[in-house]
Write an enzyme that holds these catalytic residues in place. Structure first.
Site, PDB file in Angstrom:
ATOM      1  N   HIS A 270      28.427  48.451  40.061  1.00 40.97           N
ATOM      2  CA  HIS A 270      27.735  47.604  41.045  1.00 40.97           C
ATOM      3  C   HIS A 270      26.495  48.289  41.619  1.00 40.97           C
ATOM      4  CE1 HIS A 270      30.767  44.311  41.536  1.00 40.97           C
ATOM      5  NE2 HIS A 270      31.498  45.215  40.902  1.00 40.97           N
TER       6      HIS A 270
ATOM      7  N   ASP B  43      18.877  49.715  45.510  1.00 37.79           N
ATOM      8  CA  ASP B  43      20.066  48.868  45.647  1.00 37.79           C
ATOM      9  C   ASP B  43      20.454  48.366  44.267  1.00 37.79           C
ATOM     10  OD1 ASP B  43      22.022  47.477  47.084  1.00 37.79           O
ATOM     11  OD2 ASP B  43      20.592  46.760  48.571  1.00 37.79           O
TER      12      ASP B  43
HETATM   13  C1  GDG Z   1      27.428  46.684  46.148  1.00 41.33           C
HETATM   14  C2  GDG Z   1      26.024  47.198  45.783  1.00 41.33           C
HETATM   15  C3  GDG Z   1      25.443  44.916  45.011  1.00 41.33           C
HETATM   16  C4  GDG Z   1      26.909  41.702  55.332  1.00 41.33           C
HETATM   17  N1  GDG Z   1      26.971  41.689  56.666  1.00 41.33           N
HETATM   18  C5  GDG Z   1      27.806  40.710  57.012  1.00 41.33           C
HETATM   19  C6  GDG Z   1      28.250  40.091  55.871  1.00 41.33           C
HETATM   20  N2  GDG Z   1      27.690  40.732  54.843  1.00 41.33           N
HETATM   21  C7  GDG Z   1      27.893  40.407  53.421  1.00 41.33           C
HETATM   22  C8  GDG Z   1      26.670  39.750  52.845  1.00 41.33           C
HETATM   23  C9  GDG Z   1      26.791  40.128  51.380  1.00 41.33           C
HETATM   24  C10 GDG Z   1      27.526  41.460  51.405  1.00 41.33           C
HETATM   25  O1  GDG Z   1      28.094  41.601  52.693  1.00 41.33           O
HETATM   26  C11 GDG Z   1      26.603  42.622  51.160  1.00 41.33           C
HETATM   27  O2  GDG Z   1      26.213  42.538  49.836  1.00 41.33           O
HETATM   28  P1  GDG Z   1      25.305  43.644  49.125  1.00 41.33           P
HETATM   29  O3  GDG Z   1      24.837  43.111  47.849  1.00 41.33           O
HETATM   30  O4  GDG Z   1      24.232  44.077  50.059  1.00 41.33           O
HETATM   31  O5  GDG Z   1      26.157  44.961  48.906  1.00 41.33           O
HETATM   32  P2  GDG Z   1      27.616  45.610  48.823  1.00 41.33           P
HETATM   33  O6  GDG Z   1      28.659  44.578  48.658  1.00 41.33           O
HETATM   34  O7  GDG Z   1      27.749  46.433  50.040  1.00 41.33           O
HETATM   35  O8  GDG Z   1      27.611  46.647  47.558  1.00 41.33           O
HETATM   36  C12 GDG Z   1      25.005  46.086  45.890  1.00 41.33           C
HETATM   37  C13 GDG Z   1      26.873  44.505  45.352  1.00 41.33           C
HETATM   38  O9  GDG Z   1      27.782  45.602  45.286  1.00 41.33           O
HETATM   39  C14 GDG Z   1      27.382  43.451  44.377  1.00 41.33           C
HETATM   40  O10 GDG Z   1      27.383  43.951  43.072  1.00 41.33           O
HETATM   41  O11 GDG Z   1      24.582  43.833  45.247  1.00 41.33           O
HETATM   42  O12 GDG Z   1      23.737  46.540  45.456  1.00 41.33           O
HETATM   43  O13 GDG Z   1      25.655  48.275  46.642  1.00 41.33           O
HETATM   44  O14 GDG Z   1      27.601  39.208  50.687  1.00 41.33           O
HETATM   45  O15 GDG Z   1      26.750  38.374  53.101  1.00 41.33           O
HETATM   46  N3  GDG Z   1      29.072  39.027  55.877  1.00 41.33           N
HETATM   47  C15 GDG Z   1      29.487  38.577  57.085  1.00 41.33           C
HETATM   48  N4  GDG Z   1      29.110  39.169  58.262  1.00 41.33           N
HETATM   49  C16 GDG Z   1      28.280  40.233  58.269  1.00 41.33           C
HETATM   50  O16 GDG Z   1      27.964  40.753  59.334  1.00 41.33           O
HETATM   51  N5  GDG Z   1      30.287  37.503  57.148  1.00 41.33           N
END
Ligand code: GDG
Length: 515
Positions: free
Chosen positions: A176, A388
């Protein structure tokens, strides 16, 4: 190859954490189902085929002794059609495998931040031991024809351990986070072991072509007995008689879920109140987990720079920065929090006027409805990680922008830039002045241009949704031939639409506004 062909095998999903949250109440433990893209995407597939999800519970082995874990996990799985199987980790394993090897070595190194790495030898021993523990849990819960799909950087050694235990099921691995370039990867003291371990999987999936290319270059340069074949989305690597497939599978979101939820009454009302509370203001949104890879201080500096250089933004633009708490007990993360709070205080102290505060800072996680209200109503999203794997916030912002206004400012170093680069406003997050100019550009962009760009981004995310991601990963491993996958040349000339990153010269014409 039809979708039915991939339907036959039961799935065994393996990730560091189970898709649940265990909470200690006043006198008993309770469990909530996890949220997030991976669960949403895999739940229907798991329900369809049946299967098992294996992972750590998130609490220490010592704590789980006082819990009736199997009853709790049964109730969490409910009617989902699959079962949850725990891997228990001791306090020292959590320290050395999870916080140590995974988060003090692989996380910074794979995000190109090698100076933050702590290459302590004891971390590697713990990593191997815990990967073995996971393999044992898999062996115990797997039937002959099951397909084993392992997720992320915590578990790169699992296939290799399974082989040594004579578990010969088909295995896939999806990374990821990014895969670094050769120059960075070679710093890893266990570089040969990790590469060889990854090649024990039958399929290794990356987010972008850039990550896959980095991996292939490391294999070519470090493993002299490896031969790479092919050209498409999925290529092959042979070592002796053994062959692995290597592919790019950019992860996505459940587009319809975001688009539909953004139109519900609850979200619409919340969105309306947000603007009502900040009238006549262009709202700029940042949503980031507390992490040094997200580039939050640089983003705040860029916003400050924009306010200094483009005075018409004062009183008329507000940055809403949500920072979601994470790993705060690690000193580095705590220091980052202090740094962010210092900067927010300084910038607000510098610019606040009666009736206008430039940065609204939120340090907590927000509910899904609240998050969608921000997505729907903010005119600009500022997604500027230093690096990222993908960044789902950028995709969620577009899917939730149901009025199709809104500009996305996006780091060139987020995986999602490969897909959205033509319609997002790309920036180098290290270039404070360039980001400031792009904020001003988005602030002054006419609605028609915003709409055209947003409509195209939404279409692309809708077509390439999370279900397509699951389907193409499974097909790439289970399909006999790879000819149904698109041919992507690793060096396609600029201008063609493909999974390749383009670097644009920054929009320097805006400097004249700096008076
Ligand atoms: C990995 C990789 C890759 C965030 N704050 C809140 C909240 N969120 C949710 C968002 C989003 C998720 O968390 C964050 O998604 P990301 O893509 O930034 O990253 P991660 O899941 O940490 O990590 C990343 C991912 O895997 C998938 O392959 O994209 O690069 O590091 O869905 O909506 N949701 C809620 N409240 C919050 O305060 N409800």
């Amino acid at each position: 190859m039809s979708a039915e062909d991939t339907h036959k095998k039961r799935l065994v999903i393996v990730s560091n954490r189970l898709p649940i949250v265990l909470n200690k109440g006043a006198d008993e433990w309770n469990v909530e189902p996890g949220s997030g893209g991976l669960v949403t995407a895999l739940a229907p597939v798991l329900k369809n085929r049946g299967g098992v999800w294996i992972g750590w519970t998130g609490v220490t082995e010592e704590e789980t002794r006082s819990i009736d874990l199997s009853t709790l996990l049964k109730s969490a799985a409910g009617q989902s059609g699959y079962t949850l199987k725990p891997v228990n980790l001791s306090e020292s394993e959590i320290k050395n495998f999870y916080y140590g090897f995974s988060n003090e070595i692989i996380w910074p190194l794979f995000h190109d931040l090698q100076t933050r790495c702590n290459f302590a030898p004891k971390y590697w021993n713990s990593y191997k031991a815990v990967n073995l523990k996971f393999a044992e849990a898999i062996a115990k819960n797997t039937k002959n024809d099951d397909y084993i799909w392992v997720h992320d950087y915590h578990l790169m050694n699992v296939a290799s351990e399974l082989k040594q235990m004579n578990v010969n099921n088909k295995t896939g691995f999806f990374l990821h986070i990014p895969f670094p370039s050769l120059d960075i990867f070679v710093k890893l003291p266990w570089r040969f072991q990790i590469l060889r371990a990854l090649l024990e999987y039958d399929l290794i999936g990356f987010q972008t072509l850039r990550d896959r290319r980095n991996f292939v270059q490391c294999v070519r340069m470090l493993l002299k007995d490896a031969v790479i074949h092919g050209k498409g989305q999925v290529i092959r690597c042979r070592i002796g008689k053994r062959e692995s497939r290597i592919g790019t599978f950019p992860i996505s979101i459940d587009y319809n879920e975001f688009a539909n939820m953004a139109e519900t009454k609850e979200v619409s009302e919340r969105a309306w109140y947000l603007h009502e509370d900040l009238p006549h203001c262009c709202l700029i949104l940042g949503v980031d987990r507390l992490d040094y890879t997200k580039g939050i201080p640089d983003k705040l500096e860029a916003f400050r720079n924009a306010l200094i250089r483009f005075p018409e933004m004062r009183n008329r633009a507000t940055l809403i920065q949500i920072v979601v708490p994470s790993r705060e007990d690690i000193p580095e993360y705590y220091d980052l929090k202090i740094e962010i709070e210092r900067l927010v205080g300084e910038i607000n102290g510098q610019f606040t006027r009666s009736g206008w505060v430039p940065i609204h800072y939120i340090f907590r996680s927000v509910s899904r409805a609240e998050l969608l209200a921000y997505y729907r109503t903010c005119e600009i999203a500022l997604v500027t990680p230093l690096k990222d794997g993908m960044n789902l916030v950028a995709k969620e912002y577009c899917a939730s922008s149901v009025e199709e206004h809104g500009a996305l400012i996006l780091s060139e170093f987020a995986g999602v830039a490969a897909q959205l680069q033509r319609n997002a406003l790309l920036v180098n997050p290290y270039d404070i002045e360039g980001v400031a100019e792009t904020i001003y550009r988005a602030f002054t962009m006419d609605r028609e241009e915003q709409k055209t760009r947003m409509r195209r981004m939404r279409r692309s995310i809708k077509e390439n949704n999370i279900f397509k991601w699951v389907d193409s990963f499974l097909r790439a491993n289970i399909a006999k031939a790879l000819d149904s996958f698109p041919i992507i040349d690793d060096f396609v000339p600029q201008g063609k639409d493909n999974d390749e990153f383009l670097y644009y010269e920054n929009v320097k014409g805006l400097k004249q506004a700096n008076k």
